[in-house]
Design a protein around this motif. Structure first.
Motif, PDB file in Angstrom:
ATOM      1  N   LYS A  98       0.853  -1.067  -0.073  1.00 48.81           N
ATOM      2  CA  LYS A  98      -0.080  -0.014   0.018  1.00 48.81           C
ATOM      3  C   LYS A  98       0.838   1.362  -0.042  1.00 48.81           C
ATOM      4  CE  LYS A  98      -4.147  -2.364   1.973  1.00 48.81           C
ATOM      5  NZ  LYS A  98      -3.586  -3.570   1.419  1.00 48.81           N
ATOM      6  N   PRO A  99       1.681   1.432  -0.982  1.00 52.93           N
ATOM      7  CA  PRO A  99       2.641   2.624  -1.287  1.00 52.93           C
ATOM      8  C   PRO A  99       1.822   4.081  -1.460  1.00 52.93           C
ATOM      9  CG  PRO A  99       2.672   1.462  -2.969  1.00 52.93           C
ATOM     10  CD  PRO A  99       1.772   0.685  -2.415  1.00 52.93           C
ATOM     11  N   SER A 100       2.168   5.027  -0.937  1.00 55.07           N
ATOM     12  CA  SER A 100       1.543   6.225  -1.045  1.00 55.07           C
ATOM     13  C   SER A 100       1.618   6.908  -2.385  1.00 55.07           C
ATOM     14  CB  SER A 100       1.819   7.209  -0.031  1.00 55.07           C
ATOM     15  OG  SER A 100       3.320   7.161   0.101  1.00 55.07           O
ATOM     16  N   GLY A 101       2.993   6.737  -2.983  1.00 56.27           N
ATOM     17  CA  GLY A 101       3.210   7.726  -4.166  1.00 56.27           C
ATOM     18  C   GLY A 101       2.898   6.792  -5.366  1.00 56.27           C
ATOM     19  N   SER A 102       3.734   7.045  -6.537  1.00 53.48           N
ATOM     20  CA  SER A 102       3.805   6.218  -7.592  1.00 53.48           C
ATOM     21  C   SER A 102       4.823   4.769  -7.359  1.00 53.48           C
ATOM     22  CB  SER A 102       4.340   6.768  -8.855  1.00 53.48           C
ATOM     23  OG  SER A 102       5.592   7.124  -8.770  1.00 53.48           O
ATOM     24  N   VAL A 103       4.668   4.067  -7.955  1.00 51.88           N
ATOM     25  CA  VAL A 103       5.540   2.522  -7.684  1.00 51.88           C
ATOM     26  C   VAL A 103       6.653   2.489  -8.671  1.00 51.88           C
ATOM     27  CG1 VAL A 103       5.522   0.046  -7.447  1.00 51.88           C
ATOM     28  CG2 VAL A 103       3.571   1.482  -6.724  1.00 51.88           C
ATOM     29  N   GLN A 104       7.776   2.241  -8.532  1.00 54.22           N
ATOM     30  CA  GLN A 104       8.953   2.133  -9.307  1.00 54.22           C
ATOM     31  C   GLN A 104       9.486   0.607  -8.950  1.00 54.22           C
ATOM     32  OE1 GLN A 104      10.219   2.714 -11.939  1.00 54.22           O
ATOM     33  NE2 GLN A 104      10.293   4.898 -12.367  1.00 54.22           N
ATOM     34  N   LEU A 105       9.486  -0.333  -9.741  1.00 54.09           N
ATOM     35  CA  LEU A 105      10.243  -1.588  -9.446  1.00 54.09           C
ATOM     36  C   LEU A 105      10.873  -2.141 -10.229  1.00 54.09           C
ATOM     37  CD1 LEU A 105       6.754  -3.675  -8.410  1.00 54.09           C
ATOM     38  CD2 LEU A 105       8.293  -2.344  -6.764  1.00 54.09           C
ATOM     39  N   THR A 106      12.215  -2.769  -9.831  1.00 52.05           N
ATOM     40  CA  THR A 106      13.067  -3.311 -10.698  1.00 52.05           C
ATOM     41  C   THR A 106      13.163  -4.888 -10.753  1.00 52.05           C
ATOM     42  OG1 THR A 106      14.762  -2.991  -9.228  1.00 52.05           O
ATOM     43  CG2 THR A 106      14.569  -1.278 -10.905  1.00 52.05           C
ATOM     44  N   GLN A 107      13.173  -5.559 -11.844  1.00 53.07           N
ATOM     45  CA  GLN A 107      13.283  -6.987 -11.670  1.00 53.07           C
ATOM     46  C   GLN A 107      14.702  -7.385 -11.328  1.00 53.07           C
ATOM     47  OE1 GLN A 107      11.944  -8.901 -15.447  1.00 53.07           O
ATOM     48  NE2 GLN A 107      11.873 -10.751 -14.674  1.00 53.07           N
ATOM     49  N   ASP A 108      14.509  -8.484 -10.616  1.00 49.18           N
ATOM     50  CA  ASP A 108      15.723  -9.327 -10.241  1.00 49.18           C
ATOM     51  C   ASP A 108      16.411  -9.482 -11.479  1.00 49.18           C
ATOM     52  OD1 ASP A 108      16.149 -11.562  -7.722  1.00 49.18           O
ATOM     53  OD2 ASP A 108      17.794 -11.868  -9.286  1.00 49.18           O
ATOM     54  N   GLU A 109      17.804  -9.309 -11.384  1.00 49.42           N
ATOM     55  CA  GLU A 109      19.051  -9.295 -12.441  1.00 49.42           C
ATOM     56  C   GLU A 109      19.475 -10.840 -12.603  1.00 49.42           C
ATOM     57  OE1 GLU A 109      20.311  -7.030 -14.369  1.00 49.42           O
ATOM     58  OE2 GLU A 109      19.005  -5.642 -13.448  1.00 49.42           O
ATOM     59  N   ASP A 110      18.834 -11.622 -11.761  1.00 53.76           N
ATOM     60  CA  ASP A 110      19.509 -13.083 -12.036  1.00 53.76           C
ATOM     61  C   ASP A 110      18.828 -13.737 -12.935  1.00 53.76           C
ATOM     62  OD1 ASP A 110      21.553 -12.197 -10.459  1.00 53.76           O
ATOM     63  OD2 ASP A 110      20.944 -13.654  -8.526  1.00 53.76           O
ATOM     64  N   CYS A 111      19.195 -14.993 -13.284  1.00 54.95           N
ATOM     65  CA  CYS A 111      18.616 -16.026 -14.114  1.00 54.95           C
ATOM     66  C   CYS A 111      18.228 -17.277 -13.160  1.00 54.95           C
ATOM     67  CB  CYS A 111      19.444 -16.473 -15.185  1.00 54.95           C
ATOM     68  SG  CYS A 111      19.041 -15.500 -16.667  1.00 54.95           S
ATOM     69  N   LEU A 112      17.580 -18.334 -13.610  1.00 59.07           N
ATOM     70  CA  LEU A 112      17.160 -19.541 -13.112  1.00 59.07           C
ATOM     71  C   LEU A 112      18.421 -20.554 -13.599  1.00 59.07           C
ATOM     72  CD1 LEU A 112      13.345 -19.443 -13.316  1.00 59.07           C
ATOM     73  CD2 LEU A 112      14.698 -19.616 -11.121  1.00 59.07           C
ATOM     74  N   ASP A 113      18.540 -21.194 -12.563  1.00 56.55           N
ATOM     75  CA  ASP A 113      19.373 -22.460 -12.872  1.00 56.55           C
ATOM     76  C   ASP A 113      18.846 -23.341 -14.347  1.00 56.55           C
ATOM     77  OD1 ASP A 113      20.936 -24.673 -12.823  1.00 56.55           O
ATOM     78  OD2 ASP A 113      19.981 -25.675 -11.298  1.00 56.55           O
ATOM     79  N   THR A 114      19.776 -23.563 -15.046  1.00 54.01           N
ATOM     80  CA  THR A 114      19.156 -24.379 -16.416  1.00 54.01           C
ATOM     81  C   THR A 114      18.391 -25.592 -15.844  1.00 54.01           C
ATOM     82  OG1 THR A 114      21.238 -23.772 -17.552  1.00 54.01           O
ATOM     83  CG2 THR A 114      19.914 -25.636 -18.384  1.00 54.01           C
TER      84      THR A 114
END
Length: 871
Positions: free
Chosen positions: A439-455
């Motif tokens: 429940k944030p008050s302002g606008s939402v800025q999200l960044t995605q995880d940089e990592d990959c999944l194990d093959t």
RNA sequence: GGGAGUUUAGCUCAGUUGGUUUAGAGCAUCUGCCUUACAAGCAGAGGGUCACAGGUUCGACUCCUGUAACUCCCACCA
């Protein structure tokens, strides 16, 4: 048509593979037939064909081709694995050659290069599988990063997260400082490594006393948080609770006691470095010690080390040893060998590192998968791997699934700048759940995880996701083809892959992914070393195929590969394979020579015997092959077929029915010969598809193809005929041997006398016998004949009458030797039969058998003694 | 350190619930053959005290115990 001297494999291989593809034989769609499904263990997209693939895929092809001949709707799914670490390393290397560093590129730019690379080089191994003749359904080629597949992987992650099976946690992980990524335990290879064990003096605060610890990693002393001794150790009891000072930086650390420390290793005192050693970390957790991480992710020392900042760990080790010596901290050093972990991919020494990673908790998920194998729902061949599997699954550890790489399935976790996160497939979904949760008050800025999944987090879905069983549940393909029949794979990936596929199958399809797992052996070279890229001891398969032919390569590898046992690869088995193709080719040439000489006559008595005999042998072998195949003894089955073709068909049968030079051949003999040949080709076809298809078409004008021809049912072999055949073969071999030993040239004719009580047995085979031993006539007798050469087989005796005088000395010698042997044997049998306890306890049929042996031996001794008198 | 496996002819391997002669096959070796499909072939031959030591049994390559050598997997001895 003029046939070439030898089988010319190159053009035949291309011709028939294209023909099979044109006819669409390999493409499968669901129908009313039962399905036989196999999914290929997807080779790395970077891969090129090596011996392991060759073995593995030949086995699968044999199973699939045989199933097709048995009326199954076969579907063998090809594809490749995106192999995140291996591929990313290849792309980084390719970029380096163009003077581009990965760090200078954005993620998207890098991925563009990677995809381009994949499009260009990723299909090589699939083309090589075609060269081997694999009956793969190329309409179904899959890739673990195809759109639907990618989405399924992400969706599985989210699902497991929601079910609470995935968590984020700080853990000691294996860190590859070169690739800058976490490695799973399975990607770490332990090697014996020579090191130095350094004995270091730590001062005890407030006293003049020193405590000496032993370490192989002096560069980590700046990360020490304690010194630990065994509580029972009298030497150190008085020090527990005091503080020591870390050399060079003089940090104050406590001296603690724990059972973990062994008193008789080193000095019995251990430096505890929680950030850089798995055990020390656990010890640190237990005793609440400070965690001082002194290394950067590339293996250089950071500010926390205070000294030698920026130096690589191994350079730092050298320098700190000097500093410690200069400062009088070094007590002594010793040579020391221990196991050190290396990265499977980069060969860098693995650094235990504390890191925030994503994990799958495996305990609960593994239970149904453990059951499926233990209760036999899934069969392991050979069975010995069941124990291994159980041991692993009962002690399964959580699975670290994040990798610090770009090439792969990006982890669907989204973070705000404070590190709060949500798990969602898309940014929009992420914002929505973030808003609900925080429940944030302002606008939402999200960044995605940089990592990959194990093959392996994508390959564990392979058996059902190639049919889109997860992305499009209940579709016609998944209903028809799943579960698959047999998985053929190497035992070394039983935990990486096999176990996890069973877990995923049970979790998402509610059903096992395959009914059987056939574990192949590991291919080794002549010195017994595992064939691997790094040793460079795997021969170039494509070159071998060009040199010997695909059939010969397939033969060579199959003839030496018993289930579950390692196999030593030797090029001479390929030669054997090539010689075999040549043999088949020449049998074809012989039969073709008869084509123009077929008469309307029917077989003579003697050819009639040959026909019956061949028919019986064929039935017998078909039965055997069926049994062996059922037990996955593919190598044995091939040996059986090989011997049927070479020995029974070529060496015996064809010689028996072969007409004289430019003589006619009876129509039924010719027709039946073609029929036998065709059945042999069918039996052989799964192993050697190209030459068998070629010969099938050359043998006769055909409108169909061998690979689609259905196997005929097995009929009972005629046992009496087979016994008579054995008698005939024995007589021929014995007489030829006698001719050889008495220096009778092949062209010298003889007169043969047969001393037997059962002349009738020989009537139907006498002309075969005469021809095979070059006898111009055969006479029967019940009395001994005065002749220089005689041969005994079974109860009958043969005399050779030759125009040339014979020296009997050698023969006499030999007979005397045999007599001694027989008499020895007789004594042992008599002793056995004279043993009351044997007669009382042994089964009646065993006793009867011994009695028969006794009388047979006596008969034979009489015959030989009779002969010796005449010499 | 724990667990699993292997050990049979010069090499690679069979040998199924103990009893079809005193252990089989392929390759390699040796001998004789360019016999009108095949010398990448044909016809033959030689070669093994079944790793070692015990035990069970009338009988062991086969079952049990121990020893040795090799291989693999797992594990935290700095």
């Amino acid at each position: 048509m003029e046939l070439s001297k030898n089988f010319e494999h190159q053009q035949a291989e291309q011709k028939w593979y294209n023909h099979w593809l044109d006819k669409g034989y390999f493409f499968s769609t669901p129908d009313e037939r039962p399905a036989f499904t196999v999914v290929i263990p997807p080779p790395n997209v970077t891969g090129i064909l090596h011996m392991g693939h060759c073995l593995n895929n030949t086995i699968q092809d044999v199973l699939v081709r045989r199933a097709a001949m048995q009326g199954y709707n076969t579907c063998w799914v090809p594809g490749t694995d995106h192999a995140s670490i291996a591929t990313e390393a290849k792309v980084v290397q390719m970029l380096r050659e163009k003077n581009i560093t990965k760090s200078s590129l954005s993620r998207d730019e890098f991925l563009q290069y990677a995809w381009k690379w994949k499009e260009q080089y990723g299909g090589i191994i699939l083309e090589q599988l075609k060269k081997m003749g694999c009956r793969l359904d190329w309409n179904r080629t899959s890739f673990t990063m195809d759109d639907d597949y990618y989405k399924s992987v992400i969706s599985v992650f989210i699902d497991l997260y929601k079910k609470g099976h995935i968590y984020r946690g700080k853990r000691m992980i294996n860190w590859d400082v070169k690739a800058k990524t976490a490695l799973s335990d399975e990607e770490v290879i332990r090697k014996e490594t020579k090191q130095q064990l350094y004995y270091l003096r730590y001062s005890i605060e407030g006293t003049d006393e020193k405590i000496i610890i032993a370490t192989v990693r002096p560069e980590t002393i700046m990360g020490d948080s304690a010194i630990c001794v065994n509580p029972a150790d009298e030497r150190y009891k008085h020090l527990v609770g005091k503080f020591a000072l870390v050399p060079l930086i003089n940090r104050r650390i406590p001296i603690i006691a724990d059972d973990y420390v062994t008193m008789d290793f080193g000095t019995g005192a251990l430096k505890v470095t929680p950030a850089h050693d798995t055990n020390d970390y656990q010890l640190g957790q237990k005793h609440n010690l400070e965690i001082i991480d002194i290394l950067n992710e590339d293996g250089t020392l950071n500010e926390a080390a205070q000294i030698l900042v920026g130096e690589d760990r191994f350079a730092a080790r050298k320098k700190i040893v000097q500093l410690l010596q200069d400062g009088q901290y070094m007590e002594k050093t010793e040579d020391y060998t221990s196991e050190v972990g290396y990265s499977e991919r980069t060969d860098a020494v693995v650094e235990p590192r504390l890191s925030l990673q994503w994990w799958v908790s495996m305990k609960e998920l593994s239970l149904p998968a453990l059951d499926a194998v233990m209760n036999g729902e899934i069969a392991f061949i050979p069975e010995k791997f069941k124990n291994l599997y159980r041991h692993w699954m009962e002690n399964v550890k959580d699975w670290c699934i994040s990798r610090q790489l770009w090439w792969g399935h990006r982890i669907p976790a989204w973070y705000d700048e404070k590190g709060n996160y949500v798990v969602a497939a898309t940014e929009a979904d992420a914002i929505q759940s973030y808003t609900e949760k925080y429940k944030p008050s302002g606008s939402v800025q999200l960044t995605q995880d940089e990592d990959c999944l194990d093959t392996w987090f994508s390959s564990w879905l392979w058996p059902f996701e190639v049919f889109k069983g997860y992305s499009h549940p209940g579709n016609a393909d998944i209903n028809y083809y799943y579960p698959t029949a047999t998985l053929v794979t190497a035992p070394e990936i039983i935990f990486f892959w096999v176990a996890r596929m069973i877990v995923a199958g049970k979790e998402y399809m509610k059903e096992i992914p395959f009914k059987q797992v056939y574990f192949t052996g590991i291919v080794r070279d002549k010195q017994g070393r595992k064939m691997s890229k790094s040793l460079g001891n795997s021969p170039d398969l494509v070159q071998l195929i060009e040199q010997y032919g695909a059939d010969a390569v397939r033969f060579g590898i199959m003839i030496s590969s018993p289930a579950g046992n390692d196999l030593l690869f030797d090029e001479s088995s390929l030669e054997q394979g090539r010689n075999f193709t040549n043999k088949v080719w020449n049998a074809l040439k012989l039969v073709k020579m008869w084509e123009a000489r077929v008469s309307t006559n029917t077989a003579t008595d003697n050819s009639a015997f040959a026909l019956q005999w061949m028919e019986s042998r064929l039935s017998q072998v078909k039965e055997e092959v069926e049994t062996l195949m059922g037990q996955f003894r593919l190598s044995e089955a091939l040996k059986t077929i090989y011997s049927l073709v070479w020995d029974d068909f070529c060496s015996w049968y064809l010689e028996w029915v072969k007409p004289g030079f430019e003589q006619p051949i009876a129509a039924d003999v010719y027709q039946k010969t073609i029929g036998f040949f065709t059945e042999l080709l069918q039996l052989l076809h799964p192993y050697m598809p190209f030459i068998t298809e070629e010969v099938y078409h050359l043998l006769q004008e055909r409108t169909d193809d061998l690979c689609e021809l259905q196997l005929t049912p097995v009929s009972k072999p005629g046992m009496a005929i087979l016994a008579q055949g054995n008698l005939l073969k024995e007589a021929i071999s014995g007489l030829r041997d006698a001719r050889n030993k008495n220096q009778l040239k092949p062209k010298e004719e003889i007169v043969l006398h047969i001393q037997t009580a059962e002349q009738d047995t020989y009537r139907t085979i006498e002309s075969i016998l005469a021809k095979q031993v070059n006898a111009k006539s055969i006479a029967y007798t019940t009395e001994a004949v005065a002749a220089a050469i005689s041969v005994v087989t079974g109860k009958d005796k043969f005399y050779i009458e030759s125009e040339r005088p014979i020296d009997t000395a050698a023969q006499k010698d030999e007979l005397e030797k045999e007599l001694v042997h027989l008499q020895g044997f007789l004594v042992s049998v008599e002793k056995k039969l004279g043993n009351e306890r044997f007669v009382q306890n042994a089964k009646p049929e065993v006793i009867a058998l011994e009695r028969k042996k006794l009388s047979d031996a006596k008969d034979k001794i009489n015959l030989i003694e009779g002969t010796l008198k005449t010499l």
